[in-house]
Write a protein that holds these residues in place. Sequence first.
Motif, PDB file in Angstrom:
ATOM      1  N   ASN A 127       0.817  -1.209   0.000  1.00  0.00           N
ATOM      2  CA  ASN A 127       0.000   0.000   0.000  1.00  0.00           C
ATOM      3  C   ASN A 127       0.858   1.269   0.000  1.00  0.00           C
ATOM      4  N   ILE A 128       2.058   1.207   0.593  1.00  0.00           N
ATOM      5  CA  ILE A 128       2.960   2.356   0.575  1.00  0.00           C
ATOM      6  C   ILE A 128       3.508   2.562  -0.835  1.00  0.00           C
ATOM      7  N   ASP A 130       2.050   1.582  -3.561  1.00  0.00           N
ATOM      8  CA  ASP A 130       0.917   2.041  -4.372  1.00  0.00           C
ATOM      9  C   ASP A 130       0.722   3.545  -4.239  1.00  0.00           C
ATOM     10  N   LYS A 131       0.963   4.050  -3.038  1.00  0.00           N
ATOM     11  CA  LYS A 131       0.737   5.472  -2.765  1.00  0.00           C
ATOM     12  C   LYS A 131       1.886   6.351  -3.234  1.00  0.00           C
ATOM     13  N   ALA A 132       3.125   5.914  -3.016  1.00  0.00           N
ATOM     14  CA  ALA A 132       4.278   6.773  -3.270  1.00  0.00           C
ATOM     15  C   ALA A 132       5.171   6.315  -4.402  1.00  0.00           C
TER      16      ALA A 132
END
Length: 209
Positions: A127-128, A130-132
């Motif tokens: 998820n990190i 995916d975000k950054a």
Amino acid sequence: MSLVKLSIKGISYSQTQNGAYALILNEVDGERKLPIVIGAFEAQSIAIALEKEIKPPRPLTHDLFKNFAERFDIVVKQVIIHKLVDGVFYSSIICERDKIEEIIDARTSDAIALALRFNAPIFTYKNILDKAGIYLKSNSLDPNKESQEIDDVLSNPDTFGREEESNQSGETYSKHSIQELNELLDQAVSHEDYEKAAKIRDEISKRQL
């Protein structure tokens, strides 16, 4: 949450944040990059660990930590970048001593500098990433073109700098002979100017291709 293994792609100077650098992490089984702003000291420490041929005359802080840990049989097993809040990455160092595992909170730059010295893997959560995470514009096999693409990403105003300021290389050593370069390399290491030493080492490596 699933973990994603990362490798170190390189380090780029941030023109808009004085004394700051961008550490570029690469998704091992994918194409995304994860840029993280770090300080000059940490960038130098990571660069020296990556270079391997440059040996500081005295141990740097992260080398001292490794020597201290080894003396007391502490092993760094892995590093996990586990949280991203307001653009700041948070990391944990997973250590082991006497088969007992401990989790230690650390700045991401320090955690990665230690991971390199212990040959420990670096992970983040999906998820990190995916975000950054970011994608390069192409999958070129030309390392110079790929490096330029990374500089272009970092020059975006939403990340680290402006396009016209990106990646100024400073002093060059193309006019020096190999013998002169080796002498300059020895002088830079003895004066603990590791940024200069890395540039000279790069020039020597190019001549040997």
